[in-house]
Design an enzyme around this catalytic site. Structure first.
Site, PDB file in Angstrom:
ATOM      1  N   LYS A 113       0.820  -1.219   0.000  1.00 19.63           N
ATOM      2  CA  LYS A 113       0.000   0.000   0.000  1.00 19.63           C
ATOM      3  C   LYS A 113       0.850   1.264   0.000  1.00 19.63           C
ATOM      4  O   LYS A 113       0.517   2.239  -0.663  1.00 19.63           O
ATOM      5  CB  LYS A 113      -0.946   0.001   1.208  1.00 19.63           C
ATOM      6  N   LYS A 195      -6.967 -10.221  -7.186  1.00 22.59           N
ATOM      7  CA  LYS A 195      -8.279 -10.412  -6.568  1.00 22.59           C
ATOM      8  C   LYS A 195      -9.202  -9.226  -6.869  1.00 22.59           C
ATOM      9  O   LYS A 195      -8.741  -8.086  -6.948  1.00 22.59           O
ATOM     10  CB  LYS A 195      -8.104 -10.564  -5.052  1.00 22.59           C
ATOM     11  N   LYS A 198     -12.901  -3.948  -3.861  1.00 26.50           N
ATOM     12  CA  LYS A 198     -13.850  -2.829  -3.835  1.00 26.50           C
ATOM     13  C   LYS A 198     -13.150  -1.478  -3.872  1.00 26.50           C
ATOM     14  O   LYS A 198     -13.768  -0.467  -4.146  1.00 26.50           O
ATOM     15  CB  LYS A 198     -14.765  -2.919  -2.611  1.00 26.50           C
TER      16      LYS A 198
END
Length: 331
Positions: A113, A195, A198
């Protein structure tokens, strides 16, 4: 005999996706019969990324409504917003003071991240400690985890050991992982090597459970597949098609072998059209319930308050014991 406690949550970023529904929340519904379940909207975790305050507030309400619309029963589960239980933040600080920085430096998700954002804040670095506080506050026996969260649960177990070594073993329970059914990992529609997420910036990569039928049809029909024409379930060589067949299999109850046999001699387009129809049909009652809930904000806020009240009873009991263990004065 008391049911085992299970806890899980989802960060309030983006909208819940078909991947969340298949990989997590659909399993949560079956767990509510067997376990004492607590499910929360992780709005404090969302603050590790810069948020528009008004949008975050609306998204939290939307997430809570999506939980309910997806079949989580507020009478069978404890459903709440993380920020409505201030004990999360209090326990987080105590656990942060126990956690060596070296352990946090090893977190691969932080490395991933932080390489994708300029906003590398302390919250992003200590995110796994707050996740540990979420779990330990409710004396969770088991925690549903995907592959990407396994390392965080391992850290949580390390933190429990640090706590036990310093303060004794009477307060914090050691959580165990609850691994969902095999084959429920849903991949991105445009990049089947990763994957479905959202928080993906490319909307074409995921189907939101509150997408309009028109959007759902468009996204699935434009999903990436290979240039071959033979319909086979082969995740290594036909990742895109295999991902669509996995979604189809879960939603229809048919095995991937059955689906491959059904579509022998047909084109990929036939699979996509039928799957898009099936996804729209599956999500129709969910969307109807969701929109009804979002029109009744007072009722939604009432359910949030009830869920937070239930959660706080447990949270306060744990925190009181932690205060006593650590030498803090309780009133």
């Amino acid at each position: 005999m008391a049911k085992k406690v299970i806890l899980s949550g989802s960060t309030a970023t983006g909208d819940l996706t078909l991947g969340n529904y298949i990989g997590a929340i659909n399993n949560w519904k079956s767990l509510q019969e067997e376990y004492d379940c607590l499910y929360f909207v992780a709005d404090l975790h969302a603050l590790t990324v810069a948020q528009d305050p008004k949008q975050l507030q609306e998204r939290c309400k939307s997430f809570f409504a999506q939980y309910l619309a997806l079949g989580l029963d507020p009478d069978k589960n404890t459903l709440f917003l993380q920020s409505h239980v201030p004990e999360h933040a209090e326990l987080n600080w105590i656990l942060t003071c126990l956690t060596p920085m070296g352990y946090l430096n090893r977190m691969t998700q932080f490395k991933d991240k932080s390489s994708q954002t300029k906003n590398i804040n302390a919250g992003l670095f200590t995110y796994p400690v707050l996740m540990s506080a979420d779990i330990l506050l409710y004396q969770a026996d088991v925690v549903p985890v995907g592959e990407d969260q396994k390392q965080h649960l391992e850290l949580c177990r390390d933190i429990v050991n640090f706590y036990h070594n310093r303060y004794g073993e009477k307060t914090l329970k050691m959580p165990e992982p609850h691994i969902g059914k095999q084959g429920a990992r849903i991949m991105s529609l445009q990049d089947p090597s990763k994957k479905m997420s959202k928080s993906d910036e490319n909307e074409k990569n995921f189907v939101s459970i509150i997408d309009t039928p028109k959007k759902i049809q468009k996204k699935i029909k434009s999903a990436v597949t290979d240039s071959d024409t033979v319909i086979e379930f082969d995740p290594e060589n036909k990742a895109g098609l295999s991902n669509l067949l996995t979604i189809y299999s879960v939603l229809s109850g048919k095995s991937t072998e059955e689906l491959v046999n059904e579509y022998q001699g047909k084109m990929y387009g036939h699979v996509k059209v039928d799957l898009a129809d099936l996804v729209c049909e599956t999500l129709k009652p969910v969307q109807e319930k969701y929109h009804d809930l979002m029109k009744n904000e007072d009722y939604l806020l009432e359910l949030m308050a009830k869920g937070a009240q239930k959660a706080r009873v447990r949270a306060q009991n744990t925190l009181k014991a932690v205060y006593q263990d650590t030498g803090l004065v309780t009133l």
